[in-house]
Design a protein around this motif. Structure first.
Motif, PDB file in Angstrom:
ATOM      1  N   GLY A 163       0.825  -1.217   0.000  1.00 59.26           N
ATOM      2  CA  GLY A 163       0.000   0.000   0.000  1.00 59.26           C
ATOM      3  C   GLY A 163       0.848   1.252   0.000  1.00 59.26           C
ATOM      4  O   GLY A 163       2.032   1.215  -0.341  1.00 59.26           O
ATOM      5  N   PHE A 164       0.254   2.376   0.405  1.00 56.35           N
ATOM      6  CA  PHE A 164       0.993   3.643   0.374  1.00 56.35           C
ATOM      7  C   PHE A 164       0.551   4.542   1.521  1.00 56.35           C
ATOM      8  O   PHE A 164      -0.474   4.306   2.165  1.00 56.35           O
ATOM      9  N   ASP A 165       1.366   5.569   1.725  1.00 56.52           N
ATOM     10  CA  ASP A 165       1.189   6.419   2.893  1.00 56.52           C
ATOM     11  C   ASP A 165       0.125   7.489   2.615  1.00 56.52           C
ATOM     12  O   ASP A 165       0.356   8.401   1.818  1.00 56.52           O
ATOM     13  N   LEU A 166      -1.006   7.373   3.291  1.00 57.18           N
ATOM     14  CA  LEU A 166      -2.103   8.310   3.022  1.00 57.18           C
ATOM     15  C   LEU A 166      -1.875   9.673   3.671  1.00 57.18           C
ATOM     16  O   LEU A 166      -2.648  10.605   3.458  1.00 57.18           O
ATOM     17  N   LYS A 167      -0.807   9.767   4.475  1.00 57.71           N
ATOM     18  CA  LYS A 167      -0.545  11.061   5.147  1.00 57.71           C
ATOM     19  C   LYS A 167       0.144  12.084   4.207  1.00 57.71           C
ATOM     20  O   LYS A 167       0.152  13.264   4.462  1.00 57.71           O
ATOM     21  N   GLU A 168       0.724  11.578   3.125  1.00 55.36           N
ATOM     22  CA  GLU A 168       1.360  12.512   2.174  1.00 55.36           C
ATOM     23  C   GLU A 168       0.274  13.355   1.505  1.00 55.36           C
ATOM     24  O   GLU A 168      -0.767  12.809   1.107  1.00 55.36           O
ATOM     25  N   PRO A 169       0.483  14.662   1.361  1.00 57.16           N
ATOM     26  CA  PRO A 169      -0.578  15.482   0.740  1.00 57.16           C
ATOM     27  C   PRO A 169      -0.970  14.988  -0.646  1.00 57.16           C
ATOM     28  O   PRO A 169      -2.135  15.042  -1.031  1.00 57.16           O
ATOM     29  N   THR A 170       0.020  14.492  -1.390  1.00 58.75           N
ATOM     30  CA  THR A 170      -0.267  14.105  -2.776  1.00 58.75           C
ATOM     31  C   THR A 170      -1.085  12.807  -2.878  1.00 58.75           C
ATOM     32  O   THR A 170      -1.455  12.407  -3.980  1.00 58.75           O
ATOM     33  N   ALA A 171      -1.354  12.164  -1.723  1.00 54.24           N
ATOM     34  CA  ALA A 171      -2.174  10.945  -1.761  1.00 54.24           C
ATOM     35  C   ALA A 171      -3.627  11.287  -2.097  1.00 54.24           C
ATOM     36  O   ALA A 171      -4.408  10.416  -2.457  1.00 54.24           O
ATOM     37  N   HIS A 172      -3.981  12.577  -1.989  1.00 55.84           N
ATOM     38  CA  HIS A 172      -5.385  12.966  -2.174  1.00 55.84           C
ATOM     39  C   HIS A 172      -5.521  13.979  -3.308  1.00 55.84           C
ATOM     40  O   HIS A 172      -4.548  14.620  -3.703  1.00 55.84           O
ATOM     41  N   PRO A 177      -2.515  21.518  -4.352  1.00 55.83           N
ATOM     42  CA  PRO A 177      -2.527  22.860  -3.735  1.00 55.83           C
ATOM     43  C   PRO A 177      -1.945  22.870  -2.336  1.00 55.83           C
ATOM     44  O   PRO A 177      -1.294  23.842  -1.933  1.00 55.83           O
ATOM     45  N   LYS A 178      -2.139  21.762  -1.598  1.00 58.17           N
ATOM     46  CA  LYS A 178      -1.559  21.704  -0.237  1.00 58.17           C
ATOM     47  C   LYS A 178      -0.034  21.761  -0.312  1.00 58.17           C
ATOM     48  O   LYS A 178       0.619  22.446   0.475  1.00 58.17           O
ATOM     49  N   ALA A 179       0.498  20.995  -1.265  1.00 58.25           N
ATOM     50  CA  ALA A 179       1.969  20.978  -1.404  1.00 58.25           C
ATOM     51  C   ALA A 179       2.475  22.372  -1.771  1.00 58.25           C
ATOM     52  O   ALA A 179       3.469  22.847  -1.220  1.00 58.25           O
ATOM     53  N   ILE A 180       1.745  23.042  -2.671  1.00 62.70           N
ATOM     54  CA  ILE A 180       2.194  24.388  -3.076  1.00 62.70           C
ATOM     55  C   ILE A 180       2.097  25.347  -1.885  1.00 62.70           C
ATOM     56  O   ILE A 180       2.984  26.176  -1.668  1.00 62.70           O
ATOM     57  N   ALA A 181       1.030  25.173  -1.096  1.00 70.32           N
ATOM     58  CA  ALA A 181       0.886  26.047   0.084  1.00 70.32           C
ATOM     59  C   ALA A 181       2.058  25.826   1.033  1.00 70.32           C
ATOM     60  O   ALA A 181       2.599  26.782   1.598  1.00 70.32           O
ATOM     61  N   ARG A 182       2.468  24.561   1.197  1.00 70.09           N
ATOM     62  CA  ARG A 182       3.629  24.284   2.066  1.00 70.09           C
ATOM     63  C   ARG A 182       4.888  24.952   1.531  1.00 70.09           C
ATOM     64  O   ARG A 182       5.691  25.510   2.279  1.00 70.09           O
ATOM     65  N   ILE A 183       5.048  24.874   0.220  1.00 74.69           N
ATOM     66  CA  ILE A 183       6.236  25.503  -0.390  1.00 74.69           C
ATOM     67  C   ILE A 183       6.230  27.001  -0.078  1.00 74.69           C
ATOM     68  O   ILE A 183       7.233  27.574   0.336  1.00 74.69           O
ATOM     69  N   ARG A 184       5.075  27.599  -0.231  1.00 73.34           N
ATOM     70  CA  ARG A 184       4.995  29.060  -0.037  1.00 73.34           C
ATOM     71  C   ARG A 184       5.168  29.450   1.417  1.00 73.34           C
ATOM     72  O   ARG A 184       5.685  30.526   1.715  1.00 73.34           O
ATOM     73  N   GLN A 185       4.692  28.532   2.306  1.00 67.66           N
ATOM     74  CA  GLN A 185       4.873  28.828   3.732  1.00 67.66           C
ATOM     75  C   GLN A 185       6.356  28.867   4.087  1.00 67.66           C
ATOM     76  O   GLN A 185       6.821  29.689   4.855  1.00 67.66           O
ATOM     77  N   LYS A 186       7.075  27.920   3.485  1.00 63.88           N
ATOM     78  CA  LYS A 186       8.483  27.771   3.841  1.00 63.88           C
ATOM     79  C   LYS A 186       9.362  28.832   3.149  1.00 63.88           C
ATOM     80  O   LYS A 186      10.360  29.278   3.700  1.00 63.88           O
TER      81      LYS A 186
END
Ligand SMILES: NC(=O)C1=CN([C@@H]2O[C@H](COP(=O)(O)OP(=O)(O)OC[C@H]3O[C@@H](n4cnc5c(N)ncnc54)[C@H](O)[C@@H]3O)[C@@H](O)[C@H]2O)C=CC1
Ligand SMILES: O=C(CO)COP(=O)(O)O
Length: 709
Positions: A163-172, A177-186
């Motif tokens: 299986g795979f890790d459902l906690k990664e943002p890209t699993a959904h 957009p979540k990943a991009i938001a994280r990039i912008r936060q950092k």
């Protein structure tokens, strides 16, 4: 395909999307189908013999009949591979074989320009990281799913995929957009562009506003709906690379340094460079004039040589001489100002409102303008009149040596780091090293003031004195350069004076510059009893090139006089008095006396700038402040031998200086007072107080920070 967004044909970006793409400081790429030619998981499935089952699941996700999470879990259970299988897969499918055409070059171009590149996909890290490594994208700029593994308790090794890790943002679905938001936060990126292939990507950007612009890519998996909805839809990554901004460069000025500098610039714009930031052709403003019966600009375009101001050196074939100032600047993004400083005000006035908005400038000019309210450096003039940012490039940069490609260094003083970095790329060559310095005023003050000191060095040479004396002048000059700069601009950094623009330029100019050369000839002519004016010597020796030191000395003396700082700046003051004929050249070795001599003024136009509103710069003959014809020249005192002698006599009388001090060193030597008398700079000349004795003959006592000479 139907026309794209706003009815524009495909490949035609909206103005907004093109502008955002050009200024993006971060670009996020979707992975499968955007940077690769296939879904990597499909390829792995094929490798494992289950391609059709997995493709059928992908189709259901696209149709919306199966969730992304459920489909991904199902796919992994079909694939059911081991880490060893993945290793074999990666060996048989190396990154280069999986990449979409043109994407590698596009990413390298972006990186060379300093743009941060990210990969955000709903594939798996195990398959994406090798692509990232190949493209030079660090791991922490990759967002992808993680496979879960079953571990062998005995060997401690992963064995089977579970299986795979459902906690990664890209699993959904909302993962991108979540990943991009994280990039912008950092990271505080100003503009983020997203390049993706499908409506999910487009919606992800539009719904979250995570990225500032979405660009649809249909080179591998074309989609009509994306082509219609996207502001910009491309089918080849090369379109994106070609659309990146390229800067048009213009050089304003065509003298010796302008020509030497143009060689570096044209070499760089012509050379292949991953970032490809500059248009190859560079334009140069050449003032309309005839030389040997022909238009100089025309000759330059035919022979690639500036036969008047820089004969003997070939200029780049990609340099175009243009005589219209307005035409040269109208579409230029990067403006290089390199003119004798006295012409800059006229140029700025002529260019007001004519420069492209958003253009950036750099000044290679060494000089200042003095106004009633204080000095105005060239970079300040550019900012004020043209309303654009202006860096400065200053250093030990004797034009002919640089044209011979001898090693030299310079600093770029900046307020705007992005502009400074761009100019560094434009100028830097293996023989021309550049350091960025966040002290533009300090750097420009150094470049301006060292021209005065170089006159002093020339006088030392003209007097036939050796390196000890010249070193004394250089050391004192550096000290006064620093003190005056800091007195006028307290924010100037001490360290700047130890950089290439400070001590470096000072040493070079005092050894081999034009100011030194002409001051040496002027001094010799005085000693030989055949005095010549600086202007005549300038014309004879420099053949059209311009001296900056004499005019700068007058301008700076206006500042010093107004503040009664003569004894704080004895070298500057003495040099000014010598070049204006108020003191003989030999006073260069006796500046404590030189700065205290009361100067008598015989004619109004002979005066050093005294009033709160210094006299117009045009006062000194051909040194007008603009390209417009100069007013009728008034002969300055330093040009008039008879007047000079009169004033000199008065000056000496008022200073109680022994007349021996006014004689040539040879004559002084004969009386045991010359440089070889053992007194040297410290007190060898005349009865005036000795240099370095710290006991001036008369006048106010020097403050502790005063010059030591
Ligand atoms: N020559 C050198 O080795 C170096 C010069 N610099 C500085 O660069 C600046 C420019 O110097 P160069 O390029 O050597 O110029 P230059 O000293 O060779 O002067 C010739 C230039 O002056 C222009 N000019 C003459 N009369 C004019 C007028 N009435 N109106 C407008 N322009 C006129 C000519 O068209 C030509 O562009 C100066 O501030 C100088 O201190 C800085 C580093 C090295
Ligand atoms: O600025 C220069 C070298 O850096 C050239 O100085 P001169 O104008 O005295 O030749």
């Amino acid at each position: 395909m139907a026309p794209g967004h706003n009815g524009l044909p495909h490949g035609h970006p909206t103005e907004r999307s093109l502008s955002l793409w050009r200024k993006a400081d971060a670009v996020v790429f979707d992975v499968d189908g955007t940077i690769t030619t296939e879904y990597s998981l499909d390829l792995l499935a094929e490798f494992m013999g289950v391609r059709e089952q997995v493709k059928a699941l992908s189709k259901r996700v696209q149709e919306g009949t199966l969730s992304l999470e459920a489909a991904t879990a199902q796919k992994l259970s079909y694939i059911h591979c081991s880490p060893h299988d993945i290793k074999r897969f990666l060996q048989s499918h190396p990154p280069a074989s999986r990449l979409a055409p043109g994407v590698e070059s596009l990413i390298k171009t972006l990186q060379a320009r300093g743009v941060a590149v990210y990969l955000v996909g709903d594939g798996f890290r195990e398959l994406t990281l090798p692509l990232a490594a190949h493209l030079g994208i660090p791991k922490d700029r990759v967002f992808a799913n993680r496979m879960n593994w079953q571990w062998d308790d005995e060997t401690g090794e992963a064995t089977k995929l579970v299986g795979f890790d459902l906690k990664e943002p890209t699993a959904h679905r909302e993962g991108k957009p979540k990943a991009i938001a994280r990039i912008r936060q950092k990271h505080p990126y100003h503009t983020v562009a997203f390049v993706g292939k499908d409506m999910y990507d487009l919606h992800a950007v539009q719904s979250s506003r995570g990225a500032d612009v979405f660009i649809g890519y249909g080179g591998v998996m074309p989609r009509d709906d994306v082509a219609r909805a996207a502001e910009w839809y491309v089918t080849d990554h090369r379109e994106l690379a070609q659309a990146l901004a390229r800067y048009r460069v213009a050089i304003i000025g065509s003298g010796a340094w302008a020509c030497a500098a143009s060689r570096m610039v044209t070499q760089n714009t012509a050379e292949y460079d991953m970032a490809d930031e500059f248009l190859e052709e560079v334009t140069m403003w050449v003032r309309e004039e005839e030389f040997k019966g022909r238009s100089l600009a025309q000759t330059m375009n035919e022979t690639h040589e500036n036969t008047k101001y820089f004969p003997g050196y070939t200029l780049g074939r990609n340099l175009q001489a243009v005589t219209s100032l307005e035409q040269v600047v109208s579409d230029a993004d990067l403006l290089i100002f390199c003119l004798p400083h006295q012409y800059m005000l006229g140029v700025c006035q002529q260019l007001m409102g004519k420069v492209k908005p958003g253009a950036a400038a750099i000044s290679l000019i060494k000089g200042m303008r003095v106004q009633p309210e204080g000095p105005q450096l060239v970079s300040q003039m550019v900012r004020r009149y043209l309303n654009i940012d202006c860096c400065v490039l200053m250093g030990a940069n004797i034009a002919t040596d640089i044209a011979k490609e001898e090693l030299s260094e310079a600093v770029i003083g900046y307020q705007n780091l992005e502009h400074a970095e761009r100019f560094k790329k434009l100028f830097e060559r293996p023989y021309f090293r550049i350091t960025l310095l966040p002290d533009p005023i300090g750097a420009e003050m150094c470049g301006t003031l060292k021209n005065i000191v170089a006159l002093g060095a020339g006088m030392v040479d003209g007097l036939g004195m050796g390196p000890n004396t010249k070193a004394t002048i250089i050391r004192q000059g550096l000290s006064e350069m620093r003190d005056l700069s800091k007195a006028l601009y307290p924010g100037v950094h001490d360290q700047t004076f130890l950089e290439g623009c400070g001590v470096g330029d000072l040493v070079a100019t005092c050894a081999g510059g034009r100011n030194r050369l002409v001051a040496c000839a002027w001094t010799k002519a005085q000693l030989e009893g055949k005095p010549m004016s600086f202007e005549d010597l300038e014309a004879e020796i420099l053949k059209g090139q311009k001296l900056q030191g004499t005019l700068t000395s007058d301008e700076v003396q206006g500042i010093i006089k107004l503040r009664a700082w003569e004894t704080r700046f004895p070298l500057f003051t003495t040099i000014n008095r010598i070049i204006n004929g108020h003191l003989p050249p030999v006073f260069i070795t006796n500046i404590q006396a030189g700065c205290r001599v009361e100067v008598e003024h015989h004619e109004d136009h002979d005066e050093l700038p005294l009033s709160p509103a210094p006299p117009p710069l045009a006062k000194r003959g051909n040194t007008s402040s603009g390209p417009a014809p100069a007013p009728p020249p008034l002969p300055p005192l330093r040009h008039a031998r008879a007047a000079q002698q009169t004033v000199l006599a008065a000056a000496l009388a008022s200073a109680h200086v022994d007349t021996a001090a006014t004689q040539a060193p040879e004559a002084a030597q004969a009386q045991g007072q010359g440089p070889e008398s053992g007194q040297g700079v410290g007190g060898g000349v005349g009865a005036a107080p000795g240099l370095g004795t710290g006991s001036p003959g008369h006048g106010p006592k020097p403050a502790p920070s005063e010059a030591r000479v």
